[in-house]
Design an enzyme around this catalytic site. Structure first.
Site, short mmCIF file in Angstrom:
data_model
loop_
_atom_site.label_atom_id
_atom_site.label_comp_id
_atom_site.label_asym_id
_atom_site.label_seq_id
_atom_site.Cartn_x
_atom_site.Cartn_y
_atom_site.Cartn_z
N SER A 117 0.82 -1.22 0.00
CA SER A 117 0.00 0.00 0.00
C SER A 117 0.85 1.25 0.00
CB SER A 117 -0.86 0.03 1.26
OG SER A 117 -1.79 -1.01 1.27
N HIS A 138 -0.84 -2.42 -7.21
CA HIS A 138 -1.63 -2.11 -6.02
C HIS A 138 -3.13 -2.21 -6.30
CE1 HIS A 138 -2.98 1.03 -2.85
NE2 HIS A 138 -2.92 -0.17 -2.30
N GLU A 150 -3.29 0.45 -9.19
CA GLU A 150 -2.16 1.35 -9.42
C GLU A 150 -0.97 0.49 -9.85
OE1 GLU A 150 -2.59 5.21 -6.52
OE2 GLU A 150 -2.03 3.35 -5.53
N ASN A 188 -3.36 6.25 -1.72
CA ASN A 188 -3.15 6.18 -0.27
C ASN A 188 -2.46 7.41 0.29
OD1 ASN A 188 -4.47 3.81 0.15
ND2 ASN A 188 -2.66 2.53 -0.02
N1 CAA Z 1 -17.02 -10.66 -5.24
C1 CAA Z 1 -17.79 -10.09 -6.17
N2 CAA Z 1 -18.70 -9.12 -5.89
C2 CAA Z 1 -18.78 -8.69 -4.62
C3 CAA Z 1 -17.98 -9.21 -3.60
C4 CAA Z 1 -17.07 -10.25 -3.95
N3 CAA Z 1 -16.23 -10.82 -3.06
N4 CAA Z 1 -18.30 -8.56 -2.44
C5 CAA Z 1 -19.27 -7.68 -2.73
N5 CAA Z 1 -19.55 -7.76 -4.05
C6 CAA Z 1 -20.56 -6.99 -4.80
C7 CAA Z 1 -21.94 -7.36 -4.37
O1 CAA Z 1 -22.39 -8.50 -5.11
C8 CAA Z 1 -22.73 -6.11 -4.69
O2 CAA Z 1 -23.04 -6.08 -6.06
P1 CAA Z 1 -24.50 -5.51 -6.55
O3 CAA Z 1 -24.61 -4.14 -5.97
O4 CAA Z 1 -24.37 -5.53 -8.04
O5 CAA Z 1 -25.48 -6.48 -5.99
C9 CAA Z 1 -21.71 -4.98 -4.46
O6 CAA Z 1 -20.42 -5.60 -4.48
C10 CAA Z 1 -21.89 -4.29 -3.13
O7 CAA Z 1 -21.80 -5.25 -2.11
P2 CAA Z 1 -22.73 -5.25 -0.82
O8 CAA Z 1 -24.17 -4.95 -1.19
O9 CAA Z 1 -22.45 -6.49 -0.06
O10 CAA Z 1 -22.18 -4.06 0.08
P3 CAA Z 1 -22.31 -2.48 0.00
O11 CAA Z 1 -23.28 -1.97 -0.99
O12 CAA Z 1 -22.46 -2.08 1.41
O13 CAA Z 1 -20.86 -2.05 -0.53
C11 CAA Z 1 -18.54 -1.75 -0.46
C12 CAA Z 1 -19.72 -2.53 0.08
C13 CAA Z 1 -18.35 -2.06 -1.94
C14 CAA Z 1 -17.33 -2.24 0.32
C15 CAA Z 1 -18.78 -0.21 -0.27
O14 CAA Z 1 -19.13 0.06 1.05
C16 CAA Z 1 -17.58 0.61 -0.64
O15 CAA Z 1 -17.31 0.89 -1.80
N6 CAA Z 1 -16.80 1.02 0.41
C17 CAA Z 1 -15.56 1.80 0.19
C18 CAA Z 1 -14.46 0.85 -0.20
C19 CAA Z 1 -13.16 1.56 -0.41
O16 CAA Z 1 -13.02 2.75 -0.31
N7 CAA Z 1 -12.15 0.75 -0.72
C20 CAA Z 1 -10.79 1.24 -0.86
C21 CAA Z 1 -10.06 1.00 0.43
S1 CAA Z 1 -8.43 1.67 0.40
C22 CAA Z 1 -7.54 0.48 -0.40
O17 CAA Z 1 -8.03 -0.54 -0.80
C23 CAA Z 1 -6.10 0.77 -0.60
C24 CAA Z 1 -5.19 0.41 0.50
O18 CAA Z 1 -4.02 0.11 0.19
C25 CAA Z 1 -5.55 0.49 1.92
P1 NAD Z 2 -4.31 -9.26 6.07
O1 NAD Z 2 -3.88 -9.01 7.46
O2 NAD Z 2 -5.76 -9.53 5.78
O3 NAD Z 2 -3.49 -10.47 5.44
C1 NAD Z 2 -2.10 -10.54 5.46
C2 NAD Z 2 -1.73 -12.00 5.24
O4 NAD Z 2 -0.32 -12.10 5.06
C3 NAD Z 2 -2.12 -12.90 6.42
O5 NAD Z 2 -2.89 -13.97 5.97
C4 NAD Z 2 -0.76 -13.34 6.96
O6 NAD Z 2 -0.79 -14.64 7.53
C5 NAD Z 2 0.08 -13.30 5.68
N1 NAD Z 2 1.50 -13.31 5.94
C6 NAD Z 2 2.20 -12.66 6.91
N2 NAD Z 2 3.51 -12.98 6.82
C7 NAD Z 2 3.63 -13.82 5.76
C8 NAD Z 2 4.72 -14.51 5.16
N3 NAD Z 2 5.96 -14.38 5.64
N4 NAD Z 2 4.48 -15.29 4.10
C9 NAD Z 2 3.24 -15.45 3.59
N5 NAD Z 2 2.17 -14.82 4.12
C10 NAD Z 2 2.35 -14.02 5.18
O7 NAD Z 2 -3.80 -8.00 5.22
P2 NAD Z 2 -4.36 -7.47 3.83
O8 NAD Z 2 -5.36 -6.43 4.11
O9 NAD Z 2 -4.68 -8.62 2.95
O10 NAD Z 2 -3.05 -6.71 3.29
C11 NAD Z 2 -2.04 -7.41 2.59
C12 NAD Z 2 -1.22 -6.43 1.79
O11 NAD Z 2 -2.08 -5.73 0.88
C13 NAD Z 2 -0.52 -5.35 2.61
O12 NAD Z 2 0.68 -5.02 1.99
C14 NAD Z 2 -1.51 -4.20 2.53
O13 NAD Z 2 -0.90 -2.95 2.76
C15 NAD Z 2 -1.97 -4.34 1.10
N6 NAD Z 2 -3.27 -3.73 0.81
C16 NAD Z 2 -4.26 -3.75 1.74
C17 NAD Z 2 -5.48 -3.19 1.43
C18 NAD Z 2 -6.61 -3.21 2.42
O14 NAD Z 2 -7.58 -2.46 2.24
N7 NAD Z 2 -6.57 -4.02 3.46
C19 NAD Z 2 -5.70 -2.62 0.17
C20 NAD Z 2 -4.65 -2.65 -0.77
C21 NAD Z 2 -3.43 -3.20 -0.43
#
Ligand code: CAA
Ligand code: NAD
Length: 289
Positions: A117, A138, A150, A188
């Site tokens: 991330s 990403h 990304e 991010n």
């Molecule tokens: N496989 C396929 N489709 C799925 C699924 C899966 N595993 N999980 C959910 N879906 C689909 C559902 O079927 C549903 O589709 P329809 O609307 O066509 O029926 C749709 O996704 C929405 O699902 P839900 O109705 O269960 O849930 P919701 O409407 O409450 O939405 C959510 C859930 C999509 C998570 C929404 O709340 C959302 O967009 N949240 C924000 C998510 C976000 O910002 N993500 C980015 C996080 S940051 C990141 O990822 C980067 C990082 O490195 C940290």
């Molecule tokens: P998570 O905690 O759900 O899963 C991490 C997994 O990595 C666990 O199952 C753990 O057992 C495994 N793990 C730890 N050490 C390991 C090793 N040495 N070998 C193999 N597996 C190992 O975390 P996550 O949310 O799936 O995040 C995983 C990666 O994806 C991170 O780099 C995170 O920053 C990135 N990411 C997370 C998100 C998010 O929204 N959570 C979105 C984009 C990218």
């Protein structure tokens, strides 16, 4: 690509495996032990069952995609993969160890990608056998739903690696934003300061959890408020990302909110641990403050 290795079978590794299998490729899925990879495959099976019940996938398509996911106990089978995607915990030392081990079996032309991330790609590439074939890839959470990937080339990444990685992202039906290798990349770098600031707002008592989230959901039209989203991402992952932004840039604007550190120290990691800013033990999440 015909075969893709996925290392780390948490929420991201599971989502990545699901979409790769749905796109017709074989997935070799691993974690620290095979039981975790098998558990992740069970979870993907439940997601497929839901898609079948909503008539978004036929039972045959679901069965075929499910069969393409193969949990593996070690990296040896990944010698057959054209791409290995690391999706383990957001800790540089964990990822570096994986690149060193997986690098031993990486095929001569295969690509090693990280779903990090925030951690700089150029820096991590030094633990891979060939930095020219190392890249950031990403995905966003939940992977099957979010349309963006990304793509982050490091300083040494070859042009051919970039074009093959982009072709892979295209094959998954995702939109691509290609970014320079800066901590947090684009999305991010913008999102995590917002989440961190929401925790400062909570810690200073400006508003409670429900109102902070309601404010952003309704006032900004975001699907989730920042604290709900933090729980969804994982508070440990959020803290790790903010620490990378802070430590890599040295800019005090990225200092982690003390309350975020406290929650992680308490083991309150969000949805995945059953408690974060919300308590997930009942039918509906309940704010804890
Ligand atoms: N496989 C396929 N489709 C799925 C699924 C899966 N595993 N999980 C959910 N879906 C689909 C559902 O079927 C549903 O589709 P329809 O609307 O066509 O029926 C749709 O996704 C929405 O699902 P839900 O109705 O269960 O849930 P919701 O409407 O409450 O939405 C959510 C859930 C999509 C998570 C929404 O709340 C959302 O967009 N949240 C924000 C998510 C976000 O910002 N993500 C980015 C996080 S940051 C990141 O990822 C980067 C990082 O490195 C940290
Ligand atoms: P998570 O905690 O759900 O899963 C991490 C997994 O990595 C666990 O199952 C753990 O057992 C495994 N793990 C730890 N050490 C390991 C090793 N040495 N070998 C193999 N597996 C190992 O975390 P996550 O949310 O799936 O995040 C995983 C990666 O994806 C991170 O780099 C995170 O920053 C990135 N990411 C997370 C998100 C998010 O929204 N959570 C979105 C984009 C990218």
């Amino acid at each position: 690509m015909q075969t893709v290795g996925v290392i780390g079978a948490g929420q991201m590794g599971s989502g990545i495996s699901q979409v790769v299998a749905q796109a017709g490729m074989k997935v070799l899925l691993s974690d620290v032990d095979i039981a975790l990879a098998e558990k992740a495959k069970d979870g993907i099976g439940k997601a497929f069952a839901k898609l079948v019940s909503r008539e978004k996938l036929t039972p045959d398509e679901a069965d075929a995609a499910f069969a393409r996911i193969v949990p593996v106990a070690d990296y040896a089978p990944m010698a057959d993969a054209q791409l290995i995607i690391e999706a383990a915990t957001e800790r540089e030392e964990v990822k570096r160890r994986i690149f060193e081990s997986a690098g031993k079996v990486l095929a001569a032309t295969a690509i090693l990608a990280s779903n990090t991330s925030s951690i700089p790609i150029t820096r991590m590439a030094t633990s891979s056998p060939d930095p020219a074939r190392f890249i950031g890839l990403h995905f966003f959470n939940p992977v099957p739903v979010m349309g963006l990937i990304e793509v982050i080339p490091g300083l040494a990444t070859a042009k051919d690696t970039v074009s093959r990685t982009r072709a892979f992202a295209d094959a998954l039906g995702k939109q691509i934003v290609q970014t320079e290798d800066e901590p947090g990349f684009v999305v991010n770098r913008i999102l995590l300061p917002m989440i961190n600031e929401a925790v400062f707002v909570l810690g200073q008592g400006t508003a409670n959890i429900a109102d902070i989230d309601k404010g952003c959901r309704i006032g900004l039209n975001h699907p989730m408020g920042p604290l709900e989203l933090a729980d969804f991402v994982g508070l440990d992952t959020c803290l790790d990302i903010v620490k990378v932004l802070y430590n890599t840039t040295g800019d005090s604007k990225y200092r982690p909110a003390p309350l975020l550190m406290k929650y992680v120290e308490a083991g309150w990691l969000g949805r995945k641990s059953g408690r974060g800013f919300y308590d997930y033990s009942g039918d509906v999440p309940v704010p804890t403050r």
